[in-house]
Scaffold this motif. Structure first.
Motif, PDB file in Angstrom:
ATOM      1  N   UNK A 270      -4.097  12.058  12.980  1.00  0.00           N
ATOM      2  CA  UNK A 270      -4.897  12.784  13.978  1.00  0.00           C
ATOM      3  C   UNK A 270      -4.073  13.914  14.590  1.00  0.00           C
ATOM      4  N   UNK A 271      -2.802  13.647  14.872  1.00  0.00           N
ATOM      5  CA  UNK A 271      -1.922  14.668  15.426  1.00  0.00           C
ATOM      6  C   UNK A 271      -1.866  15.897  14.532  1.00  0.00           C
ATOM      7  N   UNK A 272      -2.029  15.658  13.233  1.00  0.00           N
ATOM      8  CA  UNK A 272      -1.939  16.769  12.272  1.00  0.00           C
ATOM      9  C   UNK A 272      -3.287  17.208  11.726  1.00  0.00           C
ATOM     10  N   UNK A 273      -4.359  16.886  12.463  1.00  0.00           N
ATOM     11  CA  UNK A 273      -5.656  17.488  12.184  1.00  0.00           C
ATOM     12  C   UNK A 273      -6.659  16.649  11.427  1.00  0.00           C
ATOM     13  N   UNK A 274      -6.269  15.485  10.902  1.00  0.00           N
ATOM     14  CA  UNK A 274      -7.229  14.637  10.207  1.00  0.00           C
ATOM     15  C   UNK A 274      -8.136  13.938  11.220  1.00  0.00           C
ATOM     16  N   UNK A 275      -9.318  13.565  10.772  1.00  0.00           N
ATOM     17  CA  UNK A 275     -10.212  12.820  11.653  1.00  0.00           C
ATOM     18  C   UNK A 275      -9.661  11.411  11.864  1.00  0.00           C
ATOM     19  N   UNK A 276     -10.035  10.782  12.983  1.00  0.00           N
ATOM     20  CA  UNK A 276      -9.589   9.415  13.258  1.00  0.00           C
ATOM     21  C   UNK A 276     -10.069   8.472  12.162  1.00  0.00           C
ATOM     22  N   UNK A 277     -11.328   8.587  11.755  1.00  0.00           N
ATOM     23  CA  UNK A 277     -11.887   7.681  10.748  1.00  0.00           C
ATOM     24  C   UNK A 277     -11.143   7.802   9.422  1.00  0.00           C
ATOM     25  N   UNK A 278     -10.927   9.042   8.968  1.00  0.00           N
ATOM     26  CA  UNK A 278     -10.222   9.238   7.694  1.00  0.00           C
ATOM     27  C   UNK A 278      -8.779   8.759   7.792  1.00  0.00           C
ATOM     28  N   UNK A 279      -8.137   9.001   8.921  1.00  0.00           N
ATOM     29  CA  UNK A 279      -6.744   8.589   9.094  1.00  0.00           C
ATOM     30  C   UNK A 279      -6.598   7.081   9.004  1.00  0.00           C
ATOM     31  N   UNK A 280      -7.506   6.352   9.665  1.00  0.00           N
ATOM     32  CA  UNK A 280      -7.442   4.897   9.639  1.00  0.00           C
ATOM     33  C   UNK A 280      -7.678   4.373   8.232  1.00  0.00           C
ATOM     34  N   UNK A 281      -8.681   4.922   7.540  1.00  0.00           N
ATOM     35  CA  UNK A 281      -8.991   4.462   6.185  1.00  0.00           C
ATOM     36  C   UNK A 281      -7.822   4.723   5.239  1.00  0.00           C
ATOM     37  N   UNK A 282      -7.245   5.894   5.322  1.00  0.00           N
ATOM     38  CA  UNK A 282      -6.135   6.237   4.434  1.00  0.00           C
ATOM     39  C   UNK A 282      -4.903   5.387   4.738  1.00  0.00           C
ATOM     40  N   UNK A 283      -4.614   5.180   6.013  1.00  0.00           N
ATOM     41  CA  UNK A 283      -3.460   4.357   6.382  1.00  0.00           C
ATOM     42  C   UNK A 283      -3.654   2.913   5.924  1.00  0.00           C
ATOM     43  N   UNK A 284      -4.845   2.367   6.168  1.00  0.00           N
ATOM     44  CA  UNK A 284      -5.119   0.979   5.787  1.00  0.00           C
ATOM     45  C   UNK A 284      -5.044   0.797   4.276  1.00  0.00           C
ATOM     46  N   UNK A 285      -5.617   1.747   3.528  1.00  0.00           N
ATOM     47  CA  UNK A 285      -5.577   1.642   2.073  1.00  0.00           C
ATOM     48  C   UNK A 285      -4.155   1.765   1.548  1.00  0.00           C
ATOM     49  N   UNK A 286      -3.344   2.580   2.193  1.00  0.00           N
ATOM     50  CA  UNK A 286      -1.955   2.720   1.775  1.00  0.00           C
ATOM     51  C   UNK A 286      -1.183   1.421   1.980  1.00  0.00           C
ATOM     52  N   UNK A 287      -1.439   0.748   3.102  1.00  0.00           N
ATOM     53  CA  UNK A 287      -0.801  -0.547   3.352  1.00  0.00           C
ATOM     54  C   UNK A 287      -1.274  -1.569   2.330  1.00  0.00           C
ATOM     55  N   UNK A 288      -2.575  -1.583   2.069  1.00  0.00           N
ATOM     56  CA  UNK A 288      -3.135  -2.503   1.077  1.00  0.00           C
ATOM     57  C   UNK A 288      -2.530  -2.246  -0.301  1.00  0.00           C
ATOM     58  N   UNK A 289      -2.442  -0.985  -0.677  1.00  0.00           N
ATOM     59  CA  UNK A 289      -1.899  -0.637  -1.985  1.00  0.00           C
ATOM     60  C   UNK A 289      -0.431  -0.987  -2.112  1.00  0.00           C
ATOM     61  N   UNK A 290       0.337  -0.743  -1.068  1.00  0.00           N
ATOM     62  CA  UNK A 290       1.764  -1.066  -1.095  1.00  0.00           C
ATOM     63  C   UNK A 290       1.970  -2.569  -1.232  1.00  0.00           C
ATOM     64  N   UNK A 291       1.164  -3.341  -0.501  1.00  0.00           N
ATOM     65  CA  UNK A 291       1.268  -4.800  -0.598  1.00  0.00           C
ATOM     66  C   UNK A 291       0.933  -5.275  -2.007  1.00  0.00           C
ATOM     67  N   UNK A 292      -0.087  -4.675  -2.600  1.00  0.00           N
ATOM     68  CA  UNK A 292      -0.484  -5.068  -3.950  1.00  0.00           C
ATOM     69  C   UNK A 292       0.595  -4.697  -4.965  1.00  0.00           C
ATOM     70  N   UNK A 293       1.270  -3.573  -4.749  1.00  0.00           N
ATOM     71  CA  UNK A 293       2.371  -3.202  -5.633  1.00  0.00           C
ATOM     72  C   UNK A 293       3.480  -4.258  -5.603  1.00  0.00           C
ATOM     73  N   UNK A 294       3.812  -4.750  -4.409  1.00  0.00           N
ATOM     74  CA  UNK A 294       4.846  -5.777  -4.288  1.00  0.00           C
ATOM     75  C   UNK A 294       4.430  -7.043  -5.024  1.00  0.00           C
ATOM     76  N   UNK A 295       3.187  -7.476  -4.792  1.00  0.00           N
ATOM     77  CA  UNK A 295       2.722  -8.734  -5.381  1.00  0.00           C
ATOM     78  C   UNK A 295       2.517  -8.625  -6.891  1.00  0.00           C
ATOM     79  N   UNK A 296       1.949  -7.513  -7.346  1.00  0.00           N
ATOM     80  CA  UNK A 296       1.601  -7.396  -8.766  1.00  0.00           C
ATOM     81  C   UNK A 296       2.796  -7.052  -9.651  1.00  0.00           C
ATOM     82  N   UNK A 297       3.731  -6.259  -9.140  1.00  0.00           N
ATOM     83  CA  UNK A 297       4.867  -5.859  -9.976  1.00  0.00           C
ATOM     84  C   UNK A 297       6.013  -6.860  -9.899  1.00  0.00           C
TER      85      UNK A 297
END
Length: 267
Positions: free
Chosen positions: A188-215
């Motif tokens: 948000x500080x850098x111009x993204x909408x709150x909704x998009x920022x939350x979705x992107x951050x949450x998906x990044x955390x989800x993806x990182x966790x899946x990388x740890x578990x799957x690899x």
């Protein structure tokens, strides 16, 4: 009548387990029963999941082969005051802080299992630890694992590690929510909408966790794969280290573990 599994209590965690068992085809709906004190709750759960609802814990114990204790800690004495017969049956307790020793004072003839889940079970992505009485057989443990894995990752540990499980699994989603919210603030500080920022951050955390578990790779190795020499990510990693992110996370989990130990000692 008889049932494969019965739930004493029909709160959010019980509902998560019921939904997971049905979604993963661990048990048929006809093989699942539960009880709740209020008629409105019984009707809602029955309509939502298509299972049979009963009025009392005693009714559940009379029919179910495996029983899940899913009530609030303060309700435990009242539940067992009904004089439940669990001789030879597996009792899975998801009650916070209820030790195996304490369970045995209520039902000494049951095969007791203590579980510490987290609320991510509600989206079938939970993380939990569990420990078992010596009376729990390997065949019993296989059934317990199948039940718990319907809603996420389950790891058997010695009971002396259950406080650590509370910190690293039970409470840790709250810490991750803080991280997601902070990442979203930066967006948000850098111009993204709150909704998009939350979705992107949450998906990044989800993806990182899946990388740890799957690899199966160590988190440090995966971090190095993202950090190009002189690139943007390594600058961010340095900033996070300078601001004490690693120490803050260790302290958050460790303080939770110590609080859990205090609560266990106060039983």
């Amino acid at each position: 009548m008889s049932a494969d599994i019965g739930f004493i209590g029909a709160g959010k965690m019980a509902e998560a387990l019921i939904g997971g068992l049905i979604a993963k085809n661990v048990f048929d709906r006809d093989g699942i029963i539960a009880c709740a004190p209020h008629e409105a709750t019984r009707e809602r759960v029955s309509q939502t999941y298509g299972i049979r609802m009963l009025g009392t814990a005693r009714d559940v114990c009379a029919e179910a082969e495996i029983v899940v204790l899913a009530v609030k800690p303060k309700q435990v004495p009242e539940v067992f005051a009904e004089g439940l017969d669990l001789r030879g049956k597996v009792l899975i307790s998801i009650v916070a802080g209820l030790t195996l020793d304490k369970l045995r004072t209520y039902v000494p003839d049951a095969k007791n299992v203590r579980v510490m889940p987290n609320h991510c079970c509600m989206v079938l992505e939970g993380a939990m630890g569990y420990c078992c009485d010596p009376a729990v057989t390997d065949a019993d443990k296989e059934k317990v694992a199948g039940i718990l894995e319907a809603v996420g990752l389950a790891v058997e540990v010695g009971e002396e590690y259950m406080d650590a499980i509370t910190g690293i699994a039970g409470s840790s989603p709250a810490f991750i929510y803080l991280v997601i919210d902070a990442m979203a603030d930066a967006g948000v500080l850098n111009g993204l909408s709150r909704a998009d920022s939350i979705r992107l951050a949450a998906q990044s955390v989800l993806g990182a966790a899946k990388m740890v578990l799957d690899t199966g790779k160590h988190p440090d190795a995966l971090r190095d794969e993202v950090c190009s020499p002189g690139g943007t990510t390594i600058v961010g990693v340095r900033a996070a280290e300078d601001m004490g992110l690693r120490s803050a996370m260790i302290a958050a989990v460790d303080s939770t573990i110590e609080k859990s130990r205090e609560m266990s000692r106060g039983q």
